[in-house]
Design a protein around this motif. Sequence first.
Motif, PDB file in Angstrom:
ATOM      1  N   LEU A 186       0.813  -1.203   0.000  1.00  0.00           N
ATOM      2  CA  LEU A 186       0.000   0.000   0.000  1.00  0.00           C
ATOM      3  C   LEU A 186       0.858   1.269   0.000  1.00  0.00           C
ATOM      4  CD1 LEU A 186      -2.931   0.754  -0.194  1.00  0.00           C
ATOM      5  CD2 LEU A 186      -3.031   0.856   2.306  1.00  0.00           C
ATOM      6  N   ASP A 187       2.020   1.197   0.649  1.00  0.00           N
ATOM      7  CA  ASP A 187       2.904   2.370   0.694  1.00  0.00           C
ATOM      8  C   ASP A 187       3.388   2.774  -0.697  1.00  0.00           C
ATOM      9  OD1 ASP A 187       2.733   2.806   3.392  1.00  0.00           O
ATOM     10  OD2 ASP A 187       4.366   1.404   3.858  1.00  0.00           O
ATOM     11  N   THR A 188       3.570   1.771  -1.583  1.00  0.00           N
ATOM     12  CA  THR A 188       3.988   2.071  -2.954  1.00  0.00           C
ATOM     13  C   THR A 188       3.040   3.118  -3.548  1.00  0.00           C
ATOM     14  OG1 THR A 188       4.474  -0.289  -3.098  1.00  0.00           O
ATOM     15  CG2 THR A 188       4.668   0.981  -5.139  1.00  0.00           C
ATOM     16  N   PHE A 189       1.780   2.987  -3.195  1.00  0.00           N
ATOM     17  CA  PHE A 189       0.772   3.881  -3.766  1.00  0.00           C
ATOM     18  C   PHE A 189       0.615   5.150  -2.944  1.00  0.00           C
ATOM     19  CE2 PHE A 189       0.324  -0.248  -5.376  1.00  0.00           C
ATOM     20  CZ  PHE A 189       0.150  -0.015  -6.718  1.00  0.00           C
ATOM     21  N   LYS A 190       0.717   4.974  -1.618  1.00  0.00           N
ATOM     22  CA  LYS A 190       0.556   6.147  -0.747  1.00  0.00           C
ATOM     23  C   LYS A 190       1.617   7.203  -1.047  1.00  0.00           C
ATOM     24  CE  LYS A 190      -1.460   4.854   3.620  1.00  0.00           C
ATOM     25  NZ  LYS A 190      -1.115   4.172   4.893  1.00  0.00           N
ATOM     26  N   THR A 191       2.808   6.772  -1.437  1.00  0.00           N
ATOM     27  CA  THR A 191       3.849   7.762  -1.704  1.00  0.00           C
ATOM     28  C   THR A 191       3.546   8.560  -2.973  1.00  0.00           C
ATOM     29  OG1 THR A 191       5.165   6.133  -2.880  1.00  0.00           O
ATOM     30  CG2 THR A 191       5.763   6.541  -0.581  1.00  0.00           C
ATOM     31  N   HIS A 192       2.671   8.076  -3.816  1.00  0.00           N
ATOM     32  CA  HIS A 192       2.388   8.792  -5.059  1.00  0.00           C
ATOM     33  C   HIS A 192       1.034   9.488  -5.102  1.00  0.00           C
ATOM     34  CE1 HIS A 192       5.970   6.862  -6.510  1.00  0.00           C
ATOM     35  NE2 HIS A 192       5.931   7.691  -7.526  1.00  0.00           N
ATOM     36  N   GLU A 193       0.087   8.975  -4.347  1.00  0.00           N
ATOM     37  CA  GLU A 193      -1.240   9.589  -4.394  1.00  0.00           C
ATOM     38  C   GLU A 193      -1.317  10.768  -3.432  1.00  0.00           C
ATOM     39  OE1 GLU A 193      -4.670   7.073  -4.438  1.00  0.00           O
ATOM     40  OE2 GLU A 193      -3.541   5.409  -5.316  1.00  0.00           O
TER      41      GLU A 193
END
Length: 448
Positions: free
Chosen positions: A434-441
Amino acid sequence: MEKLRYERPVINKVLSGLPDKFGAKFRIDPRTDIEGHSVKELLDTYGSPLYVISENTIRNSYRDLYQAFSSRYPKVQMAWSYKTNYLDAVCRIFHREGSWAEVVSWFEYEKALNNGVDPKKIIFNGPHKSAEELRQSILGGSLIHIDHFDELYLILELLQQIPIKAKVAIRVNMDTGIYPHWERFGFNYENGEAWNAINRIMNSEKMEFVGIHTHIGTYIMSTSAYAVAAAKLADLAVRTDRKYDHKVKYIDMGGGFATSNTLKGAYLPGSDTCPSFDDYAEAITGALLSSEIRPEDLPLLILETGRALIDDAGYLLGTVVANKRMASGRRGMIIDIGINHLFTSFWYEHTILPGIPVTSNSEDTQVCGPLCMNIDVIRQAVRFPLLQPGDPVVIERIGAYNMTQWMQFITYRPRIILLGPDGEVDIIREKENLDTFKTHERVPSRLK
Ligand SMILES: *Cc1c(COP(=O)(O)O)cnc(C)c1O
């Protein structure tokens, strides 16, 4: 003693082959290990699904290809096609073997620099290079392969502000006898456009014309197409030398060699129809050696082989989710590998094997992925033994394009491990989370 597992009996209609009274014999050998590593244990340790890459296979393929060409031609250089597989670990294996980098975008250019490649050994291809990207790559001394006249004019304009000469080559497209003819990249040979581009470059003081390039297509099974292409590029080199007394440093034949994967709709398996590296080498070097280029002037031969150097080195391991009986009567086997992680299943009939020992019973099976999408089918119909939920499967020859064209659709991309030459197992890309996405969204404050 472990209790034997129950398998429901199947009756198969014998449709072809040489049957005895029990029908045609058909056996699928399982693939229980990869280079001595148990498939089941790899999945237990690193999670399912799992990409596996073999360093030995990469190095052996590279050496076979290099040997095929260098035993026939005096000067050969490989340039690794980044878009085929740009995992840093994979690129570095190719660079250690001696490959330059062949990139088609600034992202790939930056990756190559980050992998320690000398900018002078980066070939910059592709139809879209921005002014700033061109400026930086020219300053770095990279080899710029011009795709169209607008790019040529843009480079000329940029060179007014750049204190050094640009090293340029042109990409050429031509009729090689295979169709459809790839005509959208580069300058055409037959209509004189390629020769026109060469003249414009030769008439500029600020450009050094270093090479002539083509990439005639991908999964090209005809070696004669390469002979035609090499002869046409040699002709351009000879004409340049005659008119300007200028010898190009290299002829770059691009990539495109086929692999043993079977194309959809092919009558014979790819392993029976794929030409060998020697076949391709014979066609290309034969055409160059018999051209009008004098032996002492033979240019460096560059190859940008992608697919054929990495396909065999990649495996995708997964797990059976469920079996079901479909309305047609066919068995459906759901596995945790979807087309989002196996992009090449759109054009290949991938070899899928059981990852544990199986009985000799098999039946027509549709192998489906886990996505909630009707097109998520890995194999429409394949004779397959019965596996139970939790059992492992292995898909072979997936090293090319899957780890670059993959989609993240509805799930995280899985881990990738590299099997080293001395039994090492290293994670070379972590599973997304989930962090992979949290860093970009970004969530606007009113929605927090
Ligand atoms: C994609 C590409 C390659 C590699 O092609 P393969 O078919 O994977 O061998 C080489 N050169 C260029 C310019 C490419 O676009």
